[in-house]
Design an enzyme around this catalytic site. Structure first.
Site, mmCIF file in Angstrom:
data_model
loop_
_atom_site.group_PDB
_atom_site.id
_atom_site.type_symbol
_atom_site.label_atom_id
_atom_site.label_comp_id
_atom_site.label_asym_id
_atom_site.label_seq_id
_atom_site.Cartn_x
_atom_site.Cartn_y
_atom_site.Cartn_z
ATOM 1 C CG ASP A 1 -7.373 -9.914 3.053
ATOM 2 O OD1 ASP A 1 -6.163 -9.655 3.126
ATOM 3 O OD2 ASP A 1 -8.115 -10.045 4.046
ATOM 4 C CG ASN B 1 -0.290 -0.023 2.532
ATOM 5 O OD1 ASN B 1 0.776 0.599 2.721
ATOM 6 N ND2 ASN B 1 -0.875 -0.724 3.501
ATOM 7 N NE ARG B 2 0.715 8.554 -0.775
ATOM 8 C CZ ARG B 2 1.168 9.202 0.304
ATOM 9 N NH1 ARG B 2 0.930 8.700 1.494
ATOM 10 N NH2 ARG B 2 1.848 10.322 0.179
ATOM 11 C CE LYS B 3 1.919 3.937 8.433
ATOM 12 N NZ LYS B 3 2.943 2.921 8.740
ATOM 13 C CD GLU B 4 2.078 -2.477 3.511
ATOM 14 O OE1 GLU B 4 1.540 -3.151 4.402
ATOM 15 O OE2 GLU B 4 1.912 -2.704 2.283
#
Length: 505
Positions: A275, A205-208
């Site tokens: 998921d 995701n964007r944060k990761e």
């Protein structure tokens, strides 16, 4: 527009091996109307609760709900939550689960307390041991998963950092998959993308992604730029960065970045949306879809998932409705596929006080005469059902060479007409069974019939209904159109023979 039905059929032939962190998701729903006198904390008056297969197990369920087969490898403890997950997975169609039990670890369990009225998560309680699996457990996971790669079309690693996907497990699985020519998708949790080296696609995701690449990752351009170094490090073919309501951006090793905006939807619960995206990516890539199609499918599936409460799966039909144009669906949804669907719709209309009308025919080549009858029939009732002779029925009635169009094509053309509310295909020579089932308030036929020769008129009139005969347009019939077409074809053939030989055929 890609062919959704063809892709769905291809997905149904795929097998996905999913390995990852399994967990039990519990949702406790209730209302909050006061603060506890014991401490400054809200009190939730519990109204209901539900448990679902969560984490990588929810990925497996989503793969199966799309029609593919999923072989799932996960880890549980020897406890009540583990036993509950084993039992639940055993009941999942198209999911074959291989669970390794570790008595030294608890089964990961998450309980979410949700305000029913506001659909707000108030508190989450976790039971887990997030440390990497012990050496012996690692070996058992590897031994369980490696032989299954040969049976899979693609491998999906769903990493929740709960101990299953250790560096050793990841390395063994990716290396074995690559050796067998199988693609690997990783939904990563580690910020060190190097441990996933050799995977086909990473889906942070964007944060990761921002933390792993130390970039802002706030535009397509900045994501594309940061992804180049990340792909070199991970030796992967592409990185997909999911960005919630801002859509998702795919950066391939070769070619331009592709950004797909999020599908507008009222968000009820974001639990498990990742998921669903991972499952769709695996199933569609395995089926041979291109990147653009894969992204459109994933974005639509995410929209369906966040519109549901709890850890949700997305069924093929739900995805279909989200992807296909409204006009196409509006027509297609008028075609009933079973007597049960027909009965249910008639019951619903009658509950609303609507008068149900019925007419029938072969409708092989739709012409103005058909349109006139159908329009007049609809004017005589509130909802019009059209009984359509099946291909076998038309062949018996009209002879070999008919129908010109198959029953699906004829049904779709009829359903596209505004005057038609429902199309029901019947295999008998007459629509008597359908008329008996529906018992319409109005039975309509063309004026070339008399009341006594209309099939089912006794049933309708006995129930208080009426028979309506509509004047037909002279000179319009499917049979005459077919004969005229045959005559035109013969004349063209004769003319060609004369041109070549100089002799009239």
């Amino acid at each position: 527009m890609f062919d959704f039905d063809a892709l769905s059929q291809a997905i149904a032939r795929q097998t996905v091996l999913c390995v990852g962190d399994l967990m039990l998701d519990e949702f406790v729903y209730g209302e909050v109307s006061r603060i506890s006198p014991e401490a400054p904390a809200p009190v939730i008056a519990v109204q209901r609760s539900e448990t679902n297969i969560g984490g990588a197990g929810n990925v497996a369920r989503n793969i199966a709900s799309l029609g593919a087969t999923c072989i799932f490898v996960g880890l549980v403890g020897e406890d009540a939550a583990g036993a509950q997950l084993k039992s639940a997975l055993s009941r999942e169609p198209r999911v074959e689960s291989v669970l390794v039990a570790d008595p030294a670890r608890p089964t990961t369990r998450k309980a979410r307390f949700v305000s029913e009225h506001f659909s707000t998560h108030m508190l989450r309680a976790d039971w887990e041991q997030a440390a990497p699996a012990a050496g012996e457990t690692e070996k058992r996971l590897i031994d369980a998963a490696l032989p299954l790669i040969a049976r899979a079309d693609i491998v999906l690693l769903s990493d929740y950092a709960k101990g299953v996907l250790t560096a050793r497990v990841i390395r063994n699985l990716i290396d074995a998959a690559r050796k067998q020519g199988k693609r690997v998708i990783v939904d990563p949790k580690s910020l060190n993308f190097a441990i996933y080296r050799g995977a086909t696609l990473l889906t942070p995701n964007r944060k990761e992604f921002s933390e792993a690449t130390r970039s802002r990752a706030d535009t397509t351009e900045s994501i594309a730029q940061a992804a180049q170094d990340a792909m070199q490090l991970a030796d992967c073919e592409a990185i997909l960065v999911t960005q919630s309501e801002h859509g998702m951006t795919l950066v391939p090793r070769k070619g331009e970045a592709i950004h797909v905006p999020a599908v507008p939807v009222k968000v009820r619960d974001v639990s498990g949306a990742g998921d669903t995206v991972a499952a769709v990516l695996a199933a569609t890539l395995a089926a041979g879809a291109d990147w653009d199609t894969v992204l459109r499918m994933a974005a639509a599936a995410a929209a369906v998932a966040v519109g549901k409460k709890g850890t949700a799966t997305v069924a093929r039909e739900e995805l279909r409705r989200k992807i296909l144009p409204h006009a196409y669906l509006a027509a297609e949804e008028k075609i009933v596929s079973s007597d049960a669907d027909l009965r249910a719709q008639v019951v619903e209309w009658r509950k609303q006080g609507l008068r149900v009308g019925f007419t029938n025919g072969c409708f092989d080549i739709l012409h103005p005469g058909h349109v006139k009858v159908l329009t007049a029939a609809r004017a005589a009732c509130d909802r019009l059902i059209v009984g359509l002779n099946s291909d076998a029925s038309v062949r018996r009635l009209k002879g070999e060479g008919r129908p010109v169009q198959n029953e699906r094509a004829r049904a779709e053309v009829l359903a596209a007409l505004e005057a038609v509310d429902l199309v029901a295909v019947f295999d008998e020579d007459t629509p008597l069974r359908l008329i008996t089932e529906i018992r319409p308030s109005v039975l309509v036929k063309g004026g070339d019939y008399t009341r006594e020769t209309v099939v089912g008129h006794e049933i309708v009139e006995e129930a208080g209904g009426t028979v309506v005969l509509v004047d037909t347009l002279p000179g319009h019939s499917t049979t005459s159109l077919v004969e005229r077409a045959k005559g035109d074809d013969k004349k063209k053939t004769d003319d060609k023979v004369k041109d070549v030989t100089g002799v009239k055929a």
